[in-house]
Write a protein that holds these residues in place. Structure first.
Motif, PDB file in Angstrom:
ATOM      1  N   HIS A  26       0.856  -1.076  -0.012  1.00  0.00           N
ATOM      2  CA  HIS A  26      -0.294  -0.133  -0.021  1.00  0.00           C
ATOM      3  C   HIS A  26       1.214   0.714  -0.121  1.00  0.00           C
ATOM      4  O   HIS A  26       0.695   2.345  -0.755  1.00  0.00           O
ATOM      5  N   ARG A  56       1.338   4.487  -3.451  1.00  0.00           N
ATOM      6  CA  ARG A  56       1.125   5.919  -3.093  1.00  0.00           C
ATOM      7  C   ARG A  56       2.200   6.231  -3.040  1.00  0.00           C
ATOM      8  O   ARG A  56       2.023   7.076  -2.923  1.00  0.00           O
ATOM      9  N   GLU A  79       4.941   6.103  -0.793  1.00  0.00           N
ATOM     10  CA  GLU A  79       5.635   6.647   0.125  1.00  0.00           C
ATOM     11  C   GLU A  79       6.875   6.067   1.066  1.00  0.00           C
ATOM     12  O   GLU A  79       7.153   6.753   1.554  1.00  0.00           O
TER      13      GLU A  79
END
Length: 176
Positions: free
Chosen positions: A59, A63, A65
């Motif tokens: 995830h 994204r 990140e």
């Protein structure tokens, strides 16, 4: 169901100099998982938690990140604690993700248990106590079970950075 929530950014009092993410608060069900791994020596739950960590990492990668394919570095634990728990639970969870793992951090044998220490005492306890057995060649992410004050993550990141490692972020199962 509660473990399926996406990781979120947390800001511990002691900054580890990189972004810190947690899967949830130190409350049920996250707290229950940590206690099952550490206090009840539940070895099976480590595999399941590894799958949850892998999903959280995917995830965060999606994204943007954290970088794709980073090496997981388990936060250091006291050797006596790991022995009493049938091995280091955080390292087992990291390995259960199927991702590259570099278990290169350890704690000096004289390091006290952190659970009853406040933030200042935790920082003092860890000063010079994190040992490094090697430097991951790729970008790494430090993984821990619980981030409380951030002192363990800070000492771990600083140790790795001082030896030339590229630390992108930290990820914890839960944040207190």
């Amino acid at each position: 169901m509660g473990l399926a929530t996406p990781p979120h950014r947390v800001f511990p009092n002691t900054s580890p100099h990189v972004p810190v993410f947690a899967l949830g608060p130190y409350a049920a069900p996250h707290r229950d998982v940590v206690l099952a791994m550490k206090e009840k020596n539940n070895l099976v739950i480590r595999r399941h938690t590894g799958a949850v960590l892998d999903a959280a990492l995917a995830h965060l990668e999606a994204r943007g990140e954290i970088p794709h394919g980073a090496v997981l570095v388990p936060a250091p634990t006291r050797k006596a604690s790991a022995r009493a728990r049938g091995g280091d639970p955080v390292e087992a969870c990291c390995r259960a993700t199927g991702r590259p793992v570099a278990a290169v951090l350890s704690l000096d044998a004289r390091t006290a248990d952190q659970s009853e220490l406040d933030a200042a005492a935790r920082r003092a306890n860890l000063a010079g106590a994190v040992r490094l057995t090697g430097v991951p060649g790729d970008t790494c992410i430090i993984v821990d079970d619980v981030v409380t004050t951030g002192a363990t993550l800070q000492a771990s990141v600083e140790t790795l950075l001082a030896h030339g490692a590229d630390v992108a972020a930290c990820l914890a199962i839960c944040a207190a």
